[in-house]
Design a protein around this motif. Structure first.
Motif, PDB file in Angstrom:
ATOM      1  N   THR A 117      56.005  35.796 103.714  1.00 14.94           N
ATOM      2  CA  THR A 117      55.792  36.645 102.532  1.00 14.94           C
ATOM      3  C   THR A 117      56.666  36.233 101.348  1.00 14.94           C
ATOM      4  OG1 THR A 117      57.444  38.237 103.333  1.00 14.94           O
ATOM      5  CG2 THR A 117      55.147  38.629 103.941  1.00 14.94           C
ATOM      6  N   GLY A 118      57.824  35.621 101.613  1.00 19.65           N
ATOM      7  CA  GLY A 118      58.776  35.366 100.534  1.00 19.65           C
ATOM      8  C   GLY A 118      58.512  34.137  99.701  1.00 19.65           C
ATOM      9  N   VAL A 119      57.591  33.287 100.109  1.00 13.71           N
ATOM     10  CA  VAL A 119      57.340  32.036  99.378  1.00 13.71           C
ATOM     11  C   VAL A 119      56.789  32.340  97.986  1.00 13.71           C
ATOM     12  CG1 VAL A 119      55.978  29.919  99.305  1.00 13.71           C
ATOM     13  CG2 VAL A 119      56.978  30.687 101.473  1.00 13.71           C
ATOM     14  N   HIS A 120      57.470  31.865  96.966  1.00 12.84           N
ATOM     15  CA  HIS A 120      56.970  32.063  95.600  1.00 12.84           C
ATOM     16  C   HIS A 120      56.725  30.748  94.858  1.00 12.84           C
ATOM     17  CE1 HIS A 120      60.912  31.107  93.933  1.00 12.84           C
ATOM     18  NE2 HIS A 120      61.477  32.095  94.610  1.00 12.84           N
ATOM     19  N   THR A 121      57.144  29.620  95.450  1.00 12.90           N
ATOM     20  CA  THR A 121      56.913  28.324  94.823  1.00 12.90           C
ATOM     21  C   THR A 121      56.429  27.342  95.881  1.00 12.90           C
ATOM     22  OG1 THR A 121      58.661  28.703  93.180  1.00 12.90           O
ATOM     23  CG2 THR A 121      57.915  26.437  93.496  1.00 12.90           C
ATOM     24  N   ILE A 122      55.284  26.723  95.626  1.00  9.34           N
ATOM     25  CA  ILE A 122      54.745  25.702  96.526  1.00  9.34           C
ATOM     26  C   ILE A 122      54.433  24.469  95.688  1.00  9.34           C
ATOM     27  CG2 ILE A 122      53.005  25.151  98.265  1.00  9.34           C
ATOM     28  CD1 ILE A 122      52.424  28.118  98.538  1.00  9.34           C
ATOM     29  N   TRP A 123      54.975  23.331  96.106  1.00 10.11           N
ATOM     30  CA  TRP A 123      54.712  22.101  95.379  1.00 10.11           C
ATOM     31  C   TRP A 123      53.474  21.401  95.944  1.00 10.11           C
ATOM     32  CZ3 TRP A 123      57.239  20.379  91.042  1.00 10.11           C
ATOM     33  CH2 TRP A 123      58.348  21.133  90.666  1.00 10.11           C
ATOM     34  N   GLU A 124      52.847  20.595  95.104  1.00  6.10           N
ATOM     35  CA  GLU A 124      51.582  19.957  95.470  1.00  6.10           C
ATOM     36  C   GLU A 124      51.711  19.141  96.756  1.00  6.10           C
ATOM     37  OE1 GLU A 124      50.173  17.070  92.721  1.00  6.10           O
ATOM     38  OE2 GLU A 124      52.100  16.098  92.463  1.00  6.10           O
ATOM     39  N   THR A 125      50.581  19.006  97.419  1.00  6.94           N
ATOM     40  CA  THR A 125      50.413  18.248  98.664  1.00  6.94           C
ATOM     41  C   THR A 125      51.320  18.732  99.795  1.00  6.94           C
ATOM     42  OG1 THR A 125      51.979  16.459  98.126  1.00  6.94           O
ATOM     43  CG2 THR A 125      49.694  16.199  97.368  1.00  6.94           C
ATOM     44  N   ALA A 126      51.762  19.990  99.721  1.00  5.27           N
ATOM     45  CA  ALA A 126      52.655  20.509 100.761  1.00  5.27           C
ATOM     46  C   ALA A 126      52.039  20.371 102.151  1.00  5.27           C
ATOM     47  CB  ALA A 126      53.001  21.967 100.477  1.00  5.27           C
ATOM     48  N   PHE A 127      50.694  20.522 102.238  1.00  6.88           N
ATOM     49  CA  PHE A 127      50.004  20.365 103.526  1.00  6.88           C
ATOM     50  C   PHE A 127      48.915  19.289 103.433  1.00  6.88           C
ATOM     51  CE2 PHE A 127      51.828  24.576 103.841  1.00  6.88           C
ATOM     52  CZ  PHE A 127      52.262  24.634 105.151  1.00  6.88           C
ATOM     53  N   ALA A 128      49.040  18.389 102.518  1.00  7.35           N
ATOM     54  CA  ALA A 128      48.015  17.369 102.325  1.00  7.35           C
ATOM     55  C   ALA A 128      47.861  16.484 103.556  1.00  7.35           C
ATOM     56  CB  ALA A 128      48.351  16.504 101.113  1.00  7.35           C
ATOM     57  N   SER A 129      46.636  16.069 103.807  1.00  8.83           N
ATOM     58  CA  SER A 129      46.306  15.148 104.903  1.00  8.83           C
ATOM     59  C   SER A 129      46.712  15.687 106.277  1.00  8.83           C
ATOM     60  CB  SER A 129      46.960  13.775 104.665  1.00  8.83           C
ATOM     61  OG  SER A 129      46.497  13.215 103.442  1.00  8.83           O
ATOM     62  N   CYS A 130      46.717  17.008 106.404  1.00  5.43           N
ATOM     63  CA  CYS A 130      46.871  17.612 107.732  1.00  5.43           C
ATOM     64  C   CYS A 130      45.467  17.695 108.319  1.00  5.43           C
ATOM     65  CB  CYS A 130      47.531  18.985 107.636  1.00  5.43           C
ATOM     66  SG  CYS A 130      49.264  18.924 107.112  1.00  5.43           S
ATOM     67  N   SER A 131      45.024  16.599 108.875  1.00  9.19           N
ATOM     68  CA  SER A 131      43.613  16.427 109.211  1.00  9.19           C
ATOM     69  C   SER A 131      43.131  17.308 110.349  1.00  9.19           C
ATOM     70  CB  SER A 131      43.348  14.957 109.555  1.00  9.19           C
ATOM     71  OG  SER A 131      44.230  14.520 110.576  1.00  9.19           O
ATOM     72  N   ALA A 132      44.045  17.899 111.127  1.00 10.04           N
ATOM     73  CA  ALA A 132      43.639  18.781 112.220  1.00 10.04           C
ATOM     74  C   ALA A 132      43.851  20.251 111.889  1.00 10.04           C
ATOM     75  CB  ALA A 132      44.411  18.431 113.492  1.00 10.04           C
ATOM     76  N   LEU A 133      44.361  20.528 110.696  1.00  9.49           N
ATOM     77  CA  LEU A 133      44.652  21.912 110.328  1.00  9.49           C
ATOM     78  C   LEU A 133      43.378  22.744 110.354  1.00  9.49           C
ATOM     79  CD1 LEU A 133      46.832  23.910 109.402  1.00  9.49           C
ATOM     80  CD2 LEU A 133      46.257  23.306 107.037  1.00  9.49           C
ATOM     81  N   ASN A 134      43.378  23.765 111.218  1.00  7.26           N
ATOM     82  CA  ASN A 134      42.198  24.606 111.400  1.00  7.26           C
ATOM     83  C   ASN A 134      42.388  26.002 110.831  1.00  7.26           C
ATOM     84  OD1 ASN A 134      40.836  26.792 113.438  1.00  7.26           O
ATOM     85  ND2 ASN A 134      39.468  25.044 113.079  1.00  7.26           N
ATOM     86  N   THR A 135      43.612  26.539 110.921  1.00  2.00           N
ATOM     87  CA  THR A 135      43.867  27.921 110.509  1.00  2.00           C
ATOM     88  C   THR A 135      45.099  27.995 109.630  1.00  2.00           C
ATOM     89  OG1 THR A 135      42.926  28.750 112.584  1.00  2.00           O
ATOM     90  CG2 THR A 135      44.290  30.278 111.320  1.00  2.00           C
ATOM     91  N   LEU A 136      44.938  28.633 108.465  1.00  4.99           N
ATOM     92  CA  LEU A 136      46.058  28.888 107.567  1.00  4.99           C
ATOM     93  C   LEU A 136      46.248  30.393 107.450  1.00  4.99           C
ATOM     94  CD1 LEU A 136      48.187  27.923 105.464  1.00  4.99           C
ATOM     95  CD2 LEU A 136      46.382  28.175 103.727  1.00  4.99           C
ATOM     96  N   ASN A 137      47.432  30.872 107.846  1.00 10.46           N
ATOM     97  CA  ASN A 137      47.794  32.274 107.673  1.00 10.46           C
ATOM     98  C   ASN A 137      48.660  32.362 106.424  1.00 10.46           C
ATOM     99  OD1 ASN A 137      46.568  33.008 110.213  1.00 10.46           O
ATOM    100  ND2 ASN A 137      48.349  32.112 111.212  1.00 10.46           N
ATOM    101  N   PHE A 138      48.070  32.889 105.354  1.00  8.72           N
ATOM    102  CA  PHE A 138      48.736  32.891 104.060  1.00  8.72           C
ATOM    103  C   PHE A 138      49.232  34.308 103.762  1.00  8.72           C
ATOM    104  CE2 PHE A 138      48.970  33.088  99.434  1.00  8.72           C
ATOM    105  CZ  PHE A 138      49.610  31.898  99.129  1.00  8.72           C
ATOM    106  N   ASN A 139      50.569  34.482 103.784  1.00  9.79           N
ATOM    107  CA  ASN A 139      51.157  35.811 103.599  1.00  9.79           C
ATOM    108  C   ASN A 139      52.037  35.917 102.363  1.00  9.79           C
ATOM    109  OD1 ASN A 139      50.176  36.951 106.165  1.00  9.79           O
ATOM    110  ND2 ASN A 139      51.525  35.435 107.099  1.00  9.79           N
ATOM    111  N   ALA A 140      52.136  34.853 101.571  1.00 14.30           N
ATOM    112  CA  ALA A 140      53.003  34.862 100.391  1.00 14.30           C
ATOM    113  C   ALA A 140      52.551  35.940  99.416  1.00 14.30           C
ATOM    114  CB  ALA A 140      52.991  33.500  99.722  1.00 14.30           C
ATOM    115  N   VAL A 141      53.455  36.851  99.091  1.00 13.42           N
ATOM    116  CA  VAL A 141      53.092  37.995  98.248  1.00 13.42           C
ATOM    117  C   VAL A 141      52.612  37.540  96.883  1.00 13.42           C
ATOM    118  CG1 VAL A 141      53.980  40.074  97.109  1.00 13.42           C
ATOM    119  CG2 VAL A 141      54.649  39.542  99.459  1.00 13.42           C
TER     120      VAL A 141
END
Length: 366
Positions: A117-141
């Motif tokens: 929940t506390g994330v307020h800044t995300i820089w580009e390509t933070a998860f880029a090329s995660c080719s198996a990523l199936n589920t993203l739980n996004f809780n940043a307020v």
């Protein structure tokens, strides 16, 4: 005198080290799960510069790390800290406020990522090329993304099928999905936030459509009427089962306003059928001053008239008893007719028991 000088010299020599320790000293920390972290230690926080998971695949990043006898919160995951590692899942704690450039880039085995929940800044390509990523739980307020030239946080995540949006989220940040790489594998979005999340056209990629979108009951009509969200696919809500409602909590000529989140029935001695998410407006044309909360089957009707309490519809010959909330019996009788009249008790909440196993709450209003 010589001993004092030696002590003073030792203190002077320690000063730079102590100052450095509070302002970015590098520190290697091995977490209990075996992950080795390269950290920078500050007075009130710790930054993770790099991580070596080794054989650890399920990573829960610590929310604090002890240094010099003091626990300091972990505030930032630095640029490319986990990049190209073989982790399968990662849980980012709520203390983290910033995800650095390419923090998890190239983690080709990463399947599930949870952003706190506390994330307020995300820089580009933070998860880029995660080719198996199936589920993203996004809780940043409330997060902002720093991206350039159409890059996003999720570039080349073609297997990402499900995004779960947490209950505290107030905004989906621009450039979470870049303009160059759409989420071609996306099928499901589950939103738990009890609010409308604004969205720009083409947010997930202009070619993305046919999604299954689930929202809270209270927000269904809002999302369905929004042109951007409705263009993405089918929007529904899982509201569970709502029982029939007996509304008897008003005074004469009051209008009852009830918003329903499922197909149900509203009863005021007569049954009115209402449909999904209708707001029901019922005007009462009877003297109804008793509220009923149903806790048993086939509840009787309870109301007041001419200063008396009326119990209507109980079975002939069955016992009836009215108790106050301390358990003291106020009324005890055997039903002899369709409508039984009793002295009106003081205003307050009571429990009415009819028969052997039917109980309902009664609120008397004067």
């Amino acid at each position: 005198m010589k001993q004092k000088n030696i002590a003073f010299l030792a203190a002077v020599l320690l000063l730079p080290t102590l100052s450095f320790a509070q302002n970015g000293v590098r520190y290697n920390y091995t977490h209990t799960d075996g992950v080795l972290y390269d950290c920078s230690v500050y007075t009130d926080s710790i930054i993770i510069n790099g991580a070596t998971p080794g054989t650890v695949t399920q990573v829960s990043i610590p929310d604090s790390i002890a240094y010099g006898g003091t626990k300091r919160p972990v505030r930032e995951i630095g640029a490319q800290a986990f990049s190209y590692s073989d982790i399968v899942s990662v849980l980012i704690p709520n203390t983290i406020t910033e995800l650095g450039y390419g923090a998890f880039e190239g983690c080709s085995m990463l399947e599930t990522a949870t952003i706190g929940t506390g994330v307020h800044t995300i820089w580009e390509t933070a998860f880029a090329s995660c080719s198996a990523l199936n589920t993203l739980n996004f809780n940043a307020v409330s997060a902002s993304v720093f991206a350039f030239s159409g890059s996003g946080v999720l570039d080349d995540c073609d297997e990402l099928a499900t995004i779960n949006v947490g209950p505290d989220v107030t905004v989906l940040p621009e450039d979470l999905v870049g303009s160059v790489f759409p989420l071609v594998g996306l099928t499901t979005i589950n939103i738990a936030a009890e609010r409308m999340l604004p969205l720009t056209s083409g947010y997930f990629g202009h070619s993305v459509s046919g999604l299954s979108i689930t929202v809270p009951c209270s927000q269904l009509s809002v999302y369905q009427s929004n042109t951007v969200w409705s263009a993405l696919g089918t929007i529904s809500a899982n509201c569970g089962e709502i029982p029939d409602i007996n509304i008897c909590d008003s005074t004469v000529y009051d209008t009852i306003h009830v918003t329903l989140y499922d197909t149900t029935y509203v009863s005021l001695y007569d049954t009115t059928h209402v449909t999904l998410y209708d707001t029901v407006h019922i005007t009462v044309y009877d003297t109804v001053q008793v509220g009923i909360e149903l806790t048993g089957s086939n509840p009787v009707k309870v109301y007041t008239t001419n200063g008396q309490l009326v119990i209507e519809g109980a079975t002939f010959g069955e016992p009836v008893a009215l108790y106050d909330m301390s358990g003291r019996m106020i009324i005890s009788a055997i039903i002899q007719k369709e409508k039984e009249l009793f002295p009106l008790p003081a205003a307050g909440a009571y429990l009415l028991r009819t028969g052997q196993n039917r109980t309902q709450k009664v609120v008397v209003r004067r």
